[in-house]
Motif scaffolding. Structure first.
Motif, short mmCIF file in Angstrom:
data_model
loop_
_atom_site.label_atom_id
_atom_site.label_comp_id
_atom_site.label_asym_id
_atom_site.label_seq_id
_atom_site.Cartn_x
_atom_site.Cartn_y
_atom_site.Cartn_z
N ILE A 162 46.97 45.65 40.10
CA ILE A 162 47.72 44.96 39.14
C ILE A 162 47.64 43.46 38.89
O ILE A 162 47.65 42.60 37.80
N LEU A 163 47.41 42.69 40.19
CA LEU A 163 47.52 41.27 40.29
C LEU A 163 45.79 40.51 40.03
O LEU A 163 45.90 39.38 39.38
N VAL A 164 45.03 41.32 40.18
CA VAL A 164 43.79 40.92 40.37
C VAL A 164 42.71 41.67 39.21
O VAL A 164 42.55 41.11 38.12
N ALA A 165 42.48 42.54 39.44
CA ALA A 165 41.52 43.39 38.64
C ALA A 165 41.75 44.75 38.91
O ALA A 165 42.19 45.41 39.83
N PRO A 166 41.65 45.94 37.99
CA PRO A 166 41.33 45.80 36.37
C PRO A 166 42.39 45.20 35.51
O PRO A 166 42.02 44.89 34.41
N LEU A 167 43.67 45.20 36.25
CA LEU A 167 44.86 44.96 35.01
C LEU A 167 45.43 43.66 35.35
O LEU A 167 46.51 43.29 34.84
N GLY A 168 44.68 42.71 36.02
CA GLY A 168 45.25 41.31 36.38
C GLY A 168 45.34 40.38 34.93
O GLY A 168 46.39 39.69 34.85
N LEU A 169 44.30 40.67 34.09
CA LEU A 169 44.68 39.79 32.82
C LEU A 169 45.80 40.23 32.13
O LEU A 169 46.40 39.76 31.50
#
Length: 127
Positions: A54-61
């Motif tokens: 959630i914070l970095v990748a894949p959902l970070g952006l």
């Protein structure tokens, strides 16, 4: 909504609602930060990896832009700006903040649900 309906609420009520809205946005940011730190540092390895997703990748952006910027920071900035605009801002500007908060909440729901599912998909072997 009162502006859209042509009503004039007392200024002290408007100021108090603005203060409550700002406090709510700050509270939301603090609770969200506590949730992510707790998941990342003090949870099971699977939950920790989900928080990293959630914070970095894949959902970070999506998280940082959709939830933090669109759902918290822009509405907070709009609250500060609309209190300083003289004469009073038009009703459409006052509606933007709450709509962005709703969009940020929807994105947060998507990120949390999808972030938890990605680790389930990764940890399970394919059928």
């Amino acid at each position: 909504m009162t502006r859209l309906l042509g009503m004039r609420p007392p200024q002290d009520v408007v100021n108090r609602l603005r203060q409550v809205d700002i406090m709510s946005l700050v509270f939301e940011a603090v609770v969200l930060a506590i949730l992510m730190v707790t998941l990342a540092l003090f949870s099971s390895p699977l939950a920790s990896r989900a928080a990293q997703d959630i914070l970095v990748a894949p959902l970070g952006l999506v998280f940082w832009f959709g939830v933090v910027v669109v759902g918290i920071l822009i509405p907070l900035a709009l609250e500060g700006l609309t209190s300083r605009i003289r004469p009073k801002p038009v009703a459409s500007i006052l509606v933007i903040g709450p709509v962005l908060i709703l969009v940020g909440s929807l994105v947060l729901r998507y990120v949390v649900v999808f972030g938890g599912q990605t680790q389930g998909w990764i940890s399970r072997p394919p059928l």
